[in-house]
Design a protein around this motif. Structure first.
Motif, PDB file in Angstrom:
ATOM      1  N   ILE A  31       0.833  -1.198   0.000  1.00 57.71           N
ATOM      2  CA  ILE A  31       0.000   0.000   0.000  1.00 57.71           C
ATOM      3  C   ILE A  31       0.870   1.251   0.000  1.00 57.71           C
ATOM      4  CG2 ILE A  31      -1.800   1.264   1.253  1.00 57.71           C
ATOM      5  CD1 ILE A  31      -2.434  -1.489   2.606  1.00 57.71           C
ATOM      6  N   ASP A  32       0.563   2.172  -0.893  1.00 56.29           N
ATOM      7  CA  ASP A  32       1.225   3.478  -0.937  1.00 56.29           C
ATOM      8  C   ASP A  32       0.217   4.458  -1.515  1.00 56.29           C
ATOM      9  OD1 ASP A  32       2.875   5.637  -1.006  1.00 56.29           O
ATOM     10  OD2 ASP A  32       4.409   4.738  -2.294  1.00 56.29           O
ATOM     11  N   LEU A  33      -0.591   5.039  -0.630  1.00 60.35           N
ATOM     12  CA  LEU A  33      -1.713   5.862  -1.070  1.00 60.35           C
ATOM     13  C   LEU A  33      -1.709   7.226  -0.410  1.00 60.35           C
ATOM     14  CD1 LEU A  33      -4.639   3.243  -0.861  1.00 60.35           C
ATOM     15  CD2 LEU A  33      -3.353   3.915  -2.898  1.00 60.35           C
ATOM     16  N   THR A  34      -2.281   8.184  -1.135  1.00 62.97           N
ATOM     17  CA  THR A  34      -2.575   9.501  -0.589  1.00 62.97           C
ATOM     18  C   THR A  34      -4.085   9.648  -0.557  1.00 62.97           C
ATOM     19  OG1 THR A  34      -0.529  10.468  -1.449  1.00 62.97           O
ATOM     20  CG2 THR A  34      -2.304  11.986  -0.898  1.00 62.97           C
ATOM     21  N   TYR A  65      -3.823  12.853   3.896  1.00 60.84           N
ATOM     22  CA  TYR A  65      -3.247  11.764   4.678  1.00 60.84           C
ATOM     23  C   TYR A  65      -2.471  10.849   3.740  1.00 60.84           C
ATOM     24  CZ  TYR A  65      -6.844  13.186   8.053  1.00 60.84           C
ATOM     25  OH  TYR A  65      -7.646  13.906   8.917  1.00 60.84           O
ATOM     26  N   THR A  66      -1.423  10.229   4.251  1.00 58.93           N
ATOM     27  CA  THR A  66      -0.713   9.210   3.471  1.00 58.93           C
ATOM     28  C   THR A  66      -0.724   7.899   4.246  1.00 58.93           C
ATOM     29  OG1 THR A  66       1.446   9.806   4.410  1.00 58.93           O
ATOM     30  CG2 THR A  66       0.799  10.892   2.360  1.00 58.93           C
ATOM     31  N   ARG A  67      -0.834   6.819   3.518  1.00 64.25           N
ATOM     32  CA  ARG A  67      -0.840   5.485   4.130  1.00 64.25           C
ATOM     33  C   ARG A  67       0.148   4.598   3.382  1.00 64.25           C
ATOM     34  NH1 ARG A  67      -4.483   1.817   6.485  1.00 64.25           N
ATOM     35  NH2 ARG A  67      -5.013   3.548   7.859  1.00 64.25           N
ATOM     36  N   LYS A  68       1.055   3.992   4.139  1.00 63.78           N
ATOM     37  CA  LYS A  68       1.998   3.031   3.586  1.00 63.78           C
ATOM     38  C   LYS A  68       2.003   1.794   4.469  1.00 63.78           C
ATOM     39  CE  LYS A  68       5.059   6.412   1.404  1.00 63.78           C
ATOM     40  NZ  LYS A  68       6.460   6.884   1.216  1.00 63.78           N
ATOM     41  N   GLY A  69       2.141   0.634   3.845  1.00 61.12           N
ATOM     42  CA  GLY A  69       2.191  -0.577   4.640  1.00 61.12           C
ATOM     43  C   GLY A  69       2.024  -1.822   3.809  1.00 61.12           C
ATOM     44  N   THR A  70       1.878  -2.943   4.497  1.00 58.32           N
ATOM     45  CA  THR A  70       1.687  -4.239   3.858  1.00 58.32           C
ATOM     46  C   THR A  70       0.608  -5.005   4.602  1.00 58.32           C
ATOM     47  OG1 THR A  70       4.015  -4.328   3.209  1.00 58.32           O
ATOM     48  CG2 THR A  70       2.789  -6.382   3.116  1.00 58.32           C
ATOM     49  N   LEU A  71      -0.313  -5.573   3.859  1.00 62.92           N
ATOM     50  CA  LEU A  71      -1.370  -6.385   4.438  1.00 62.92           C
ATOM     51  C   LEU A  71      -1.421  -7.740   3.746  1.00 62.92           C
ATOM     52  CD1 LEU A  71      -4.314  -3.816   4.701  1.00 62.92           C
ATOM     53  CD2 LEU A  71      -2.842  -4.608   6.555  1.00 62.92           C
ATOM     54  N   THR A  72      -1.716  -8.770   4.518  1.00 59.62           N
ATOM     55  CA  THR A  72      -1.948 -10.102   3.962  1.00 59.62           C
ATOM     56  C   THR A  72      -3.391 -10.494   4.238  1.00 59.62           C
ATOM     57  OG1 THR A  72       0.356 -10.773   4.275  1.00 59.62           O
ATOM     58  CG2 THR A  72      -1.264 -12.531   3.986  1.00 59.62           C
ATOM     59  N   LYS A  73      -4.108 -10.779   3.165  1.00 58.09           N
ATOM     60  CA  LYS A  73      -5.523 -11.121   3.270  1.00 58.09           C
ATOM     61  C   LYS A  73      -5.718 -12.566   2.831  1.00 58.09           C
ATOM     62  CE  LYS A  73     -10.023  -9.908   1.254  1.00 58.09           C
ATOM     63  NZ  LYS A  73     -10.720  -9.005   0.310  1.00 58.09           N
ATOM     64  N   GLU A  74      -6.287 -13.385   3.718  1.00 56.86           N
ATOM     65  CA  GLU A  74      -6.525 -14.790   3.417  1.00 56.86           C
ATOM     66  C   GLU A  74      -8.018 -15.077   3.418  1.00 56.86           C
ATOM     67  OE1 GLU A  74      -4.163 -17.534   5.659  1.00 56.86           O
ATOM     68  OE2 GLU A  74      -2.599 -16.034   6.087  1.00 56.86           O
ATOM     69  N   THR A  75      -8.489 -15.684   2.338  1.00 55.40           N
ATOM     70  CA  THR A  75      -9.886 -16.105   2.283  1.00 55.40           C
ATOM     71  C   THR A  75      -9.954 -17.528   2.816  1.00 55.40           C
ATOM     72  OG1 THR A  75     -10.258 -14.734   0.331  1.00 55.40           O
ATOM     73  CG2 THR A  75     -11.916 -16.402   0.812  1.00 55.40           C
ATOM     74  N   SER A 119       0.731  -4.555   8.902  1.00 56.52           N
ATOM     75  CA  SER A 119       1.003  -3.313   9.614  1.00 56.52           C
ATOM     76  C   SER A 119       1.131  -2.177   8.613  1.00 56.52           C
ATOM     77  CB  SER A 119       2.291  -3.434  10.431  1.00 56.52           C
ATOM     78  OG  SER A 119       3.390  -3.696   9.576  1.00 56.52           O
ATOM     79  N   GLY A 120       1.082  -0.963   9.138  1.00 55.75           N
ATOM     80  CA  GLY A 120       1.218   0.193   8.271  1.00 55.75           C
ATOM     81  C   GLY A 120       1.337   1.471   9.065  1.00 55.75           C
ATOM     82  N   THR A 121       1.654   2.557   8.364  1.00 63.39           N
ATOM     83  CA  THR A 121       1.745   3.864   8.997  1.00 63.39           C
ATOM     84  C   THR A 121       0.858   4.850   8.245  1.00 63.39           C
ATOM     85  OG1 THR A 121       3.665   4.483   7.655  1.00 63.39           O
ATOM     86  CG2 THR A 121       4.098   3.484   9.798  1.00 63.39           C
ATOM     87  N   THR A 122       0.213   5.726   9.000  1.00 60.68           N
ATOM     88  CA  THR A 122      -0.624   6.772   8.426  1.00 60.68           C
ATOM     89  C   THR A 122      -0.120   8.109   8.940  1.00 60.68           C
ATOM     90  OG1 THR A 122      -2.537   5.288   8.461  1.00 60.68           O
ATOM     91  CG2 THR A 122      -2.972   7.631   8.149  1.00 60.68           C
TER      92      THR A 122
END
Length: 269
Positions: free
Chosen positions: A155-158, A167-177, A197-200
């Protein structure tokens, strides 16, 4: 004169985490949850376009969304247009503008990368800019011994709120179905768990560091972009807040613990 410790000082040095800040952070989480689901839905729809469903197809996208599909150099590009006026998703969130999603046409590959960008895209009035890539594979994990879809998202979003705050958001998420993945035509029976985890970074310079300490669980039948279970730990300028999403009830309430005191707040505020 009195001082309210739950207020922002707007100088980047606030030593407390306010409930409003937690709600704002959760709104960004909800935007990421929705756009991730839209991207994955378009991948799954293309992957199964020639497969006959075993039941009624339940479309994730609302009928007002228009999808344009093109295949170029072995890459599918799908432009999802929610229009200028916008559309309402099943969970009640509003979206407008376009998402452009791309991935390889080799669906036999063990690993796929799904990329997407935005064109004038808004989620509940917030403008999303930037890019995101999702690495999708199927494997067994510590959370599910049976082979299942696992998505790792960078994730690397404004995010610009309707009041102009950036706001800015950076991080990594793992999504399991972990349930419902065999019924590709029915997203409502999906159960997913998310770790990461991530930072905003807030407009005043404060940086929220968030870590999922107990996997967050989402249930498609609930039709909400908020987790029903799990625990999130947030730190900012030395302060800490623990957000407990509960025991599986389909609501938007969480218990927030700060300095040993627990209060209930509504993320839909």
């Amino acid at each position: 004169m009195s001082c309210n410790s739950d207020e922002n000082t707007n100088d980047g040095t606030a030593k407390t985490i306010s409930n409003d800040e937690i709600i704002t952070n959760s709104k960004i989480d909800a935007s990421i949850e929705d756009v991730t689901n839209i991207a994955e839905d378009q991948f799954t729809a293309q992957q199964n376009i020639n497969n006959k469903p075993d039941g009624l197809i339940k479309n994730f996208l609302p009928s007002c969304a228009t999808v344009t599909t093109a295949l170029t150099n072995n890459t599918w590009t799908k432009t999802v247009d929610f229009g200028i006026e916008g559309c309402t998703l099943e969970n009640g969130n509003s979206v407008k503008g376009k998402m452009v999603i791309s991935f390889s046409n080799d669906f036999s590959a063990s690993t796929q990368t799904i990329s997407y960008t935005f064109e004038g895209f808004y989620h509940n009035g917030k403008k999303l800019q930037g890019s995101k890539s999702i690495v999708r594979t199927k494997k067994a994990t510590a959370l599910q011994s049976e082979v299942h879809p696992v998505l790792t998202a960078a994730i690397d979003l404004t995010i610009t709120f309707d009041d102009g705050g950036v706001y800015t958001r950076k991080g990594t998420l793992t999504k399991e179905t972990i349930a419902g993945y065999d019924t590709w035509f029915n997203w409502e029976d999906n159960v997913t768990v998310v770790t990461g985890s991530g930072t905003t970074t807030f407009p005043n310079g404060d940086t929220f560091s968030a870590e999922i300490t107990t996997p967050l669980e989402f249930n498609g039948t609930c039709k909400k972009p908020f987790a029903l279970k799990g625990i999130l730990s947030i730190t900012k300028n030395g302060a800490n807040a623990i957000v407990d999403y509960g025991n599986g009830d389909c609501n938007t309430l969480v218990n927030v613990t700060k300095d040993g005191i627990t209060t209930e707040i509504d993320l839909k505020k």
